[in-house]
Enzyme design. Structure first.
Site, mmCIF file in Angstrom:
data_model
loop_
_atom_site.group_PDB
_atom_site.id
_atom_site.type_symbol
_atom_site.label_atom_id
_atom_site.label_comp_id
_atom_site.label_asym_id
_atom_site.label_seq_id
_atom_site.Cartn_x
_atom_site.Cartn_y
_atom_site.Cartn_z
ATOM 1 N N SER A 1 0.741 -1.189 0.092
ATOM 2 C CA SER A 1 0.123 -0.055 0.116
ATOM 3 C C SER A 1 0.833 1.283 -0.057
ATOM 4 O O SER A 1 1.575 1.568 1.094
ATOM 5 C CB SER A 1 -1.103 -0.028 1.302
ATOM 6 O OG SER A 1 -1.321 1.275 1.485
ATOM 7 N N HIS B 1 -1.407 -1.427 -4.051
ATOM 8 C CA HIS B 1 -2.440 -1.075 -3.525
ATOM 9 C C HIS B 1 -2.636 0.350 -3.405
ATOM 10 O O HIS B 1 -1.808 1.150 -2.832
ATOM 11 C CB HIS B 1 -2.498 -2.000 -2.315
ATOM 12 C CG HIS B 1 -3.757 -1.851 -1.382
ATOM 13 N ND1 HIS B 1 -4.963 -2.633 -1.728
ATOM 14 C CD2 HIS B 1 -4.405 -0.993 -0.411
ATOM 15 C CE1 HIS B 1 -6.136 -2.165 -0.952
ATOM 16 N NE2 HIS B 1 -5.678 -1.145 -0.139
ATOM 17 N N ASP C 1 -4.967 3.569 -1.685
ATOM 18 C CA ASP C 1 -5.976 3.922 -0.915
ATOM 19 C C ASP C 1 -6.641 5.211 -1.199
ATOM 20 O O ASP C 1 -6.068 6.189 -0.913
ATOM 21 C CB ASP C 1 -5.528 3.682 0.730
ATOM 22 C CG ASP C 1 -5.190 2.390 1.169
ATOM 23 O OD1 ASP C 1 -6.246 1.383 0.937
ATOM 24 O OD2 ASP C 1 -4.070 2.179 1.486
ATOM 25 N N MET D 1 -9.173 7.615 0.148
ATOM 26 C CA MET D 1 -10.209 8.112 1.094
ATOM 27 C C MET D 1 -10.634 9.773 0.985
ATOM 28 O O MET D 1 -9.982 10.439 0.378
ATOM 29 C CB MET D 1 -9.254 8.192 2.622
ATOM 30 C CG MET D 1 -8.509 6.922 2.462
ATOM 31 S SD MET D 1 -7.684 6.910 4.410
ATOM 32 C CE MET D 1 -6.994 5.288 4.056
ATOM 33 N N HIS E 1 -8.694 0.727 -3.825
ATOM 34 C CA HIS E 1 -9.421 0.537 -2.681
ATOM 35 C C HIS E 1 -10.289 2.081 -2.368
ATOM 36 O O HIS E 1 -9.660 2.684 -1.553
ATOM 37 C CB HIS E 1 -8.529 0.305 -1.464
ATOM 38 C CG HIS E 1 -9.311 -0.266 0.028
ATOM 39 N ND1 HIS E 1 -8.692 -0.335 0.909
ATOM 40 C CD2 HIS E 1 -10.857 -0.147 0.192
ATOM 41 C CE1 HIS E 1 -9.511 -0.358 1.850
ATOM 42 N NE2 HIS E 1 -10.852 -0.305 1.532
ATOM 43 N N MET F 1 -12.200 4.071 -0.251
ATOM 44 C CA MET F 1 -12.950 4.299 1.251
ATOM 45 C C MET F 1 -13.606 5.737 1.150
ATOM 46 O O MET F 1 -13.201 6.779 1.777
ATOM 47 C CB MET F 1 -11.900 4.190 2.074
ATOM 48 C CG MET F 1 -11.410 2.861 2.476
ATOM 49 S SD MET F 1 -9.763 2.860 3.254
ATOM 50 C CE MET F 1 -8.736 3.143 1.692
ATOM 51 N N MET G 1 -11.337 -6.176 5.769
ATOM 52 C CA MET G 1 -10.546 -5.269 6.489
ATOM 53 C C MET G 1 -10.026 -5.630 7.989
ATOM 54 O O MET G 1 -10.942 -6.360 8.658
ATOM 55 C CB MET G 1 -11.391 -4.014 6.836
ATOM 56 C CG MET G 1 -11.491 -3.058 5.579
ATOM 57 S SD MET G 1 -10.066 -2.709 4.602
ATOM 58 C CE MET G 1 -9.124 -1.623 6.012
ATOM 59 N N PHE H 1 -6.195 4.917 8.249
ATOM 60 C CA PHE H 1 -5.141 5.276 8.534
ATOM 61 C C PHE H 1 -4.086 3.927 8.294
ATOM 62 O O PHE H 1 -4.553 2.802 8.601
ATOM 63 C CB PHE H 1 -4.914 5.836 9.739
ATOM 64 C CG PHE H 1 -5.605 6.777 10.357
ATOM 65 C CD1 PHE H 1 -5.064 8.186 9.773
ATOM 66 C CD2 PHE H 1 -6.883 6.749 10.789
ATOM 67 C CE1 PHE H 1 -6.095 9.274 10.008
ATOM 68 C CE2 PHE H 1 -7.694 7.978 10.814
ATOM 69 C CZ PHE H 1 -7.242 9.211 10.634
ATOM 70 N N GLY H 2 -3.038 4.174 7.796
ATOM 71 C CA GLY H 2 -1.947 3.273 7.911
ATOM 72 C C GLY H 2 -1.422 2.968 9.601
ATOM 73 O O GLY H 2 -1.486 3.818 10.187
ATOM 74 N N GLY H 3 -0.536 1.865 9.475
ATOM 75 C CA GLY H 3 0.099 1.891 10.850
ATOM 76 C C GLY H 3 -0.551 1.410 12.064
ATOM 77 O O GLY H 3 -0.256 1.421 13.311
ATOM 78 N N ASP I 1 -6.253 -6.590 4.637
ATOM 79 C CA ASP I 1 -5.918 -5.130 4.475
ATOM 80 C C ASP I 1 -5.876 -4.657 5.950
ATOM 81 O O ASP I 1 -7.088 -4.355 6.474
ATOM 82 C CB ASP I 1 -6.684 -4.289 3.662
ATOM 83 C CG ASP I 1 -6.283 -2.974 3.420
ATOM 84 O OD1 ASP I 1 -5.080 -2.742 3.971
ATOM 85 O OD2 ASP I 1 -6.601 -2.044 2.680
ATOM 86 N N GLY I 2 -4.729 -4.270 6.487
ATOM 87 C CA GLY I 2 -4.429 -3.874 7.697
ATOM 88 C C GLY I 2 -3.669 -4.409 8.466
ATOM 89 O O GLY I 2 -3.992 -5.708 9.222
ATOM 90 N N GLY I 3 -2.611 -3.724 8.942
ATOM 91 C CA GLY I 3 -1.623 -4.361 10.092
ATOM 92 C C GLY I 3 -1.086 -5.738 9.744
ATOM 93 O O GLY I 3 -0.585 -6.494 10.851
ATOM 94 N N GLY J 1 1.215 -1.926 4.409
ATOM 95 C CA GLY J 1 1.662 -0.489 4.037
ATOM 96 C C GLY J 1 2.847 -0.229 5.010
ATOM 97 O O GLY J 1 4.076 -0.098 4.531
ATOM 98 N N SER J 2 2.696 -0.201 6.489
ATOM 99 C CA SER J 2 3.745 0.072 7.268
ATOM 100 C C SER J 2 4.792 -0.856 7.393
ATOM 101 O O SER J 2 6.062 -0.487 7.314
ATOM 102 C CB SER J 2 3.322 0.636 8.580
ATOM 103 O OG SER J 2 2.458 -0.287 9.044
#
Ligand code: DX5
Ligand code: ZN
Length: 230
Positions: free
Chosen positions: A8, A33, A35, A37, A66, A68, A137, A143-145, A176-178, A198-199
């Protein structure tokens, strides 16, 4: 179905997106990816159609967009024409989800539906036979991270069963996420086949290496399809 890794770019340096894309592609990224928003559906504003157009000029990997945003129906045409290969929309904002899924397919992009952490798998049961992929999700979007929500692993397995029951065994589940090297094997074992990160890719300073290592960790967890040796 093998694994696809989708870095991402939300966590990349926005002043050097071309370099970020090149680095993750050298590391073996399968998708990019993106994002989007709107500051309305989620409490953050990121990027829009012109950035997707620019990414399309420099990326070799397909763009996984994606959305959002509160009104995806209004923008899917523009994102498809900007170069998205896959577009995912949140079920939480779409009263006519079946229509939107088929509109995406008619635009020639892969149609994905996204479930927020609090949205049950049953929300997609009536379109489970129509979608090209489902995005689960594993954080609340915006948010990322953020930290991975552990319940997401069993949710992936539930969505996999739902898709299979609908006769859509070829539709992959994206998560997606973490996502990081610790939880990637768990979500792959549960059935996830497209991993967004992402992060974990961009925060360490060497996105090429991070892409390579995360993909290797995910691939190691893939159930072997090779015949057992005698
Ligand atoms: C969150 C976005 C994610 C995010 C992932 O709203 O949809 O794609 O960039 O970032 P990490 O991997 O840092 O959670
Ligand atoms: Zn995302």
């Amino acid at each position: 179905m093998s694994i696809q890794l989708a870095p991402s770019i939300l966590s990349a340096d926005f002043s050097a997106l071309g370099a970020a894309v090149a680095a993750v592609e050298r590391g073996g990224a399968d998708l990019i990816h993106v994002d989007v928003m709107d500051g309305h559906f989620v409490p953050n504003i990121t990027i829009g159609v012109p950035v997707v157009q620019s990414l399309k000029r420099v990326a070799t990997a397909p763009l996984d967009v994606h959305l959002m945003i509160s009104d995806p129906d209004r923008y899917i045409d523009a994102f498809a024409h900007a170069g998205a290969a896959m577009i995912s929309v949140h079920v939480e904002v779409l009263p006519h989800l079946h229509r939107t899924v088929h509109a995406l397919k008619a635009l020639g992009v892969k149609a994905g539906v996204v479930l927020n952490p609090s949205t049950p798998p049953a929300a997609i049961s009536e379109v489970a036979g129509d979608v090209d992929f489902v995005l689960v999700m594993s954080v609340n979007p915006g948010f990322g991270g953020q930290s991975f929500i552990a319940r997401s692993t069993s949710k992936v397995a539930e969505v996999r069963a739902l898709l299979d029951r609908a006769g859509n065994a070829s539709a992959p589940i994206e998560i997606d996420g973490g996502i990081d090297q610790d939880n990637a094997p768990l979500v792959v074992a549960a059935g996830a086949r497209i991993l967004v990160a992402g992060s974990a890719i961009f925060r360490g300073g060497d996105p090429e290496r991070a892409t390579r290592e995360l993909k290797a960790a995910a691939l190691r967890a893939l159930p072997s399809t090779a015949p057992a040796s005698r």
